[in-house]
Design a protein around this motif. Structure first.
Motif, PDB file in Angstrom:
ATOM      1  N   VAL A 144       0.831  -1.188  -0.162  1.00  0.00           N
ATOM      2  CA  VAL A 144       0.122  -0.005  -0.164  1.00  0.00           C
ATOM      3  C   VAL A 144       0.992   1.083  -0.010  1.00  0.00           C
ATOM      4  N   TYR A 145       0.750   1.984  -0.917  1.00  0.00           N
ATOM      5  CA  TYR A 145       1.290   3.337  -1.234  1.00  0.00           C
ATOM      6  C   TYR A 145       0.944   4.327  -0.488  1.00  0.00           C
ATOM      7  N   ASP A 146       1.727   5.567  -0.100  1.00  0.00           N
ATOM      8  CA  ASP A 146       1.038   6.549   0.885  1.00  0.00           C
ATOM      9  C   ASP A 146       0.186   7.154  -0.277  1.00  0.00           C
ATOM     10  N   THR A 147       0.607   7.604  -1.295  1.00  0.00           N
ATOM     11  CA  THR A 147      -0.393   8.137  -2.258  1.00  0.00           C
ATOM     12  C   THR A 147      -0.558   7.062  -3.500  1.00  0.00           C
ATOM     13  N   PRO A 148      -1.593   6.267  -3.400  1.00  0.00           N
ATOM     14  CA  PRO A 148      -1.899   5.399  -4.296  1.00  0.00           C
ATOM     15  C   PRO A 148      -2.067   5.872  -5.673  1.00  0.00           C
ATOM     16  N   GLY A 149      -1.373   5.406  -6.514  1.00  0.00           N
ATOM     17  CA  GLY A 149      -1.442   5.748  -8.107  1.00  0.00           C
ATOM     18  C   GLY A 149      -2.553   4.791  -8.733  1.00  0.00           C
ATOM     19  N   TYR A 150      -3.780   5.357  -8.971  1.00  0.00           N
ATOM     20  CA  TYR A 150      -4.499   4.350  -9.722  1.00  0.00           C
ATOM     21  C   TYR A 150      -5.087   4.998 -10.779  1.00  0.00           C
ATOM     22  N   ASP A 209       2.914   2.298   3.295  1.00  0.00           N
ATOM     23  CA  ASP A 209       3.751   3.475   3.490  1.00  0.00           C
ATOM     24  C   ASP A 209       2.727   4.714   4.097  1.00  0.00           C
ATOM     25  N   GLU A 210       2.705   4.973   5.192  1.00  0.00           N
ATOM     26  CA  GLU A 210       1.735   6.090   5.816  1.00  0.00           C
ATOM     27  C   GLU A 210       0.304   5.642   5.631  1.00  0.00           C
ATOM     28  N   PRO A 211       0.070   4.414   5.770  1.00  0.00           N
ATOM     29  CA  PRO A 211      -1.418   3.864   5.719  1.00  0.00           C
ATOM     30  C   PRO A 211      -2.507   4.857   6.388  1.00  0.00           C
ATOM     31  N   PHE A 262       5.082  -1.150   8.460  1.00  0.00           N
ATOM     32  CA  PHE A 262       4.450   0.184   8.026  1.00  0.00           C
ATOM     33  C   PHE A 262       4.969   1.323   8.773  1.00  0.00           C
ATOM     34  N   SER A 263       5.077   2.303   7.929  1.00  0.00           N
ATOM     35  CA  SER A 263       5.695   3.656   8.272  1.00  0.00           C
ATOM     36  C   SER A 263       4.490   4.544   8.715  1.00  0.00           C
TER      37      SER A 263
END
Lengths: 288, 245, 149
Positions: free
Chosen positions: A80-86, A153-155, A184-185
């Motif tokens: 899981v990305y901090d700002t998920p690119g979808y 990352d920063e969930p 997780f960060s």
């Protein structure tokens, strides 16, 4: 067995560098990565996922080199990305149809349950999703292939407290099986205090410590007392001091040592991660 | 398998964009074809008379430019939505991401050329029917082979740059280069409109080429182009494999 | 009462089976200076000694307990390990953790010890209030008799 082993990771960006980062995460545990913005948390996570190239060092996932066995290990990871690119023009169902074919273990039933659990709309385009919905969608997409290892990352950043709790509760549920692990960060230190078994503190591209949460809270403590207790020698027993009109407050990473120095006239309190970050982040030890 | 999935996701995820852009392209193409089919070009004698028609030249460049643009549509959409990291974090190898993108772009090129071919038909119908004499001209295989080859060559040179630097930066450089090339070509052609010897030379060349075994010639051109493309893909893989996303 | 129920996690297909102890009560204080693993150990011990938890009663798994108490698995593991070392609980591989079969003598001794501790507190408090030994004994005998009924 360690789910994650990182040793001597280096990456030089010129104005910032990761400097010999090493830590391990044993299987069955949750590790929280803390550190101020720009400490290198995201870079470390991206290196683990091979999104950013390391210059030196080694990363092993499930005991295997993360580049040599890239595809095999990524099958077992939920990321899981901090700002998920979808694709913003798709709705969640369409996005799921794009992502799911990549996982042999994709479990439609799990996905549906997660979507239901998180109250996510399947027919709304992603650009209309709030930050919280986006993060939950991201978690649902990362969790529906029976992953053994969640890397996030920063969930929880940018989520309201109710959703944050929901997400944390979800992590706890995920960890009911002992063959699973989470890394997780977050800079929301209370989230890490709540769910992490291990805490790795990154600052300026270096690992300050990587230990169990219990160790951290047994070793670190806040020392509070009158300013008369502070002199050059006693100050050096503290990692950081904030001195005010009515007394001082300082951090120690060895309560017993601090007790020997300051005696019974000082008060010893539990230090939070935020305290630890604040006091270890001070520019100089002497503020006055 | 993963390669096919990656290839398929370009179309699966962007179907609506694709349909819309192809629709718009169809209408535009019909419009330009209508212009080309206006009057049979002067001195038309069943020969290849490209030089006599500025409309034909415009039409050809429109086909090339639009096909080129369509072939980088997936790059654009990916960059707009910032999905590169997302897909690289799936259990796929980066070289497959690159190969799949070359494949989907190639298919896009063929689809767009197909749309242009079809778009001529309504124009011909309006101009007087499917027996319009100009159809022979626009349906000349050379038009389409030249477009196909030029776009693929352009992609072969530009894709490695896109993979390394991203589309926006890469495109900036290549648009400048391509526009310069196009302007130079047009300027040269315009300058030579009255120069018989130049066009005679061109006609001679074309005639010589046309005199060769069509099948062998076609195979050589397309084979060479695909070979260049394969080389380009190898380079792109090298560059993309070490890129920080 | 020990009830058995099936707990299906809302998002996973695995059903976790455990025996839920209604009576077991653990309250964690983050403000306390007593380490959390000790807080858990002390409370479970007290419940075994008092008889609230009986021989053979199942305890929640370390993961379940960690989840419920919002603490680290490492902490609950440590608490269980200490309890196991002291002979209060047994972990049966694959089946779970149970209140150990207590040595009757030992248990009685432990319970005696806890009575002694409480009495010692009572004596300390009584001395602070200048209550004489006789007065105290009287109070005790009244309490002892009234409790019988």
């Amino acid at each position: 067995m360690n789910t994650l082993e990182i040793s001597n990771l280096c990456k030089d960006y010129g104005d910032f560098r990761l400097d010999k980062v090493s830590f391990d995460l044993p299987q069955g545990y949750v590790m929280g990565l803390i550190g101020p913005n720009g400490a290198g948390k995201t870079t470390i996570i991206k290196i683990i996922m091979n999104l950013v190239m390391k210059q030196e060092g080694q990363v092993k996932l499930f005991g295997k080199d993360h580049r040599e066995y890239e595809v095999a290990v990524k099958k077992r990871i939920g990321f899981v990305y901090d700002t998920p690119g979808y694709y913003q023009h798709l709705n969640l169902r369409q996005l799921k149809n794009v992502v799911s074919p990549f996982y042999e273990n994709w479990d439609e039933a799990v996905f549906e349950r997660l979507v239901d659990h998180f109250n996510l709309p399947l027919n709304k385009t992603l650009k209309k999703f709030s930050k919280g919905m986006g993060m939950k969608a991201s978690i649902a997409l990362a969790m529906s292939h029976h992953a053994d290892f969640l890397i996030m990352d920063e969930p929880t950043s940018g989520l309201d407290p109710v959703i944050r709790r929901e997400v944390l509760e979800f992590f706890r549920e995920f960890m009911q099986r002992e063959d699973r692990s989470i890394l997780f960060s977050s800079h929301i230190t209370t989230d890490i205090e709540q769910v992490a078994d291990y805490i790795t503190y990154i600052r300026g591209g270096r690992v300050i410590f990587s230990k169990t949460k219990d160790e951290v809270f047994e070793e670190y403590a806040l020392v509070k007392g009158g300013n008369d207790l502070l002199d050059y020698d006693t100050r050096s027993a503290l990692l950081g001091v904030r001195s005010g009109a009515y007394g001082f407050e300082g951090l120690t990473h060895n309560v017993n040592e601090a007790r020997a120095v300051f005696g019974d006239s000082a008060v010893y309190d539990r230090a939070t991660l935020e305290d630890i970050m604040f006091f270890t982040g001070q520019k100089s030890k002497t503020v006055l | 398998m993963t390669l096919l999935r990656l290839f398929a996701r370009d179309f699966r995820a962007n179907g609506l964009y694709l349909a819309t852009s192809l629709g718009i392209l169809f209408v535009m193409s019909t419009g330009l074809a209508y212009g080309v089919l206006g009057e049979p070009p002067q001195g038309y004698d069943d020969q290849w008379v490209l030089a006599d028609s500025i409309e034909m030249l415009l039409y050809l460049s429109m086909i090339i430019v639009s096909t080129k643009l369509a072939s980088i549509l997936f790059f654009k959409i990916d960059e707009m939505n910032d999905v590169q990291g997302t897909f690289a974090s799936l259990p796929v190898a980066r070289n497959e991401i690159v190969k799949a993108r070359y494949m989907s772009s190639l298919v896009q090129v063929l689809v767009v050329l197909g749309v242009h071919l079809l778009a001529i038909l309504p124009a011909a119908l309006i101009r007087g029917g499917l027996d319009h004499i100009g159809l022979k001209l626009v349906y000349h295989p050379a038009v389409w082979i030249i477009s196909f080859v030029l776009v693929l060559l352009s992609n072969s040179f530009s894709f490695p740059v896109y993979f390394r630097f991203g589309l926006t930066r890469g495109l900036a450089v290549f648009t400048v280069i391509q526009v310069l090339m196009l302007v130079t070509t047009i300027a040269l052609l315009v300058n030579f409109v009255d120069n018989d010897s130049f066009f005679r030379a061109v006609e001679q060349l074309i005639k010589w080429v046309a005199a060769q075994n069509a099948f062998l010639l076609l195979s050589a051109i397309i084979g060479g182009t695909l070979l260049i493309m394969a080389g380009s893909a190898t380079l792109s893989i090298k560059l993309y494999n070490t890129k920080d996303l | 009462m020990t009830v058995s129920l099936t707990f299906e996690t809302s998002s996973f297909s695995i059903a976790i089976q455990y025996r839920y102890l209604e009576r077991m009560k653990i309250i964690i204080s983050n403000a306390s200076s007593e380490p959390i693993y000790e807080q858990i150990g002390r409370q479970i011990k007290a419940q075994i000694i008092s008889g609230e938890l009986k021989e053979g009663d199942g305890l929640p798994s370390i993961r379940k307990l960690a989840k419920e108490l919002h603490i680290s698995v490492i902490t609950t593991k440590r608490a269980y390990e200490e309890l196991e070392k002291e002979g209060f609980i047994d972990t049966v591989g694959g089946k779970g953790t149970f209140v150990a079969i207590q040595n009757k003598e030992l248990l009685r001794e432990k319970r005696m010890k806890s009575v002694e501790d409480m009495m010692s507190d009572t004596v300390t408090e009584a001395k602070k209030l200048d209550i004489s030994y006789d007065e105290l004994r009287e109070m005790l005998s009244i309490l002892y008799d009234s409790n019988d009924e």
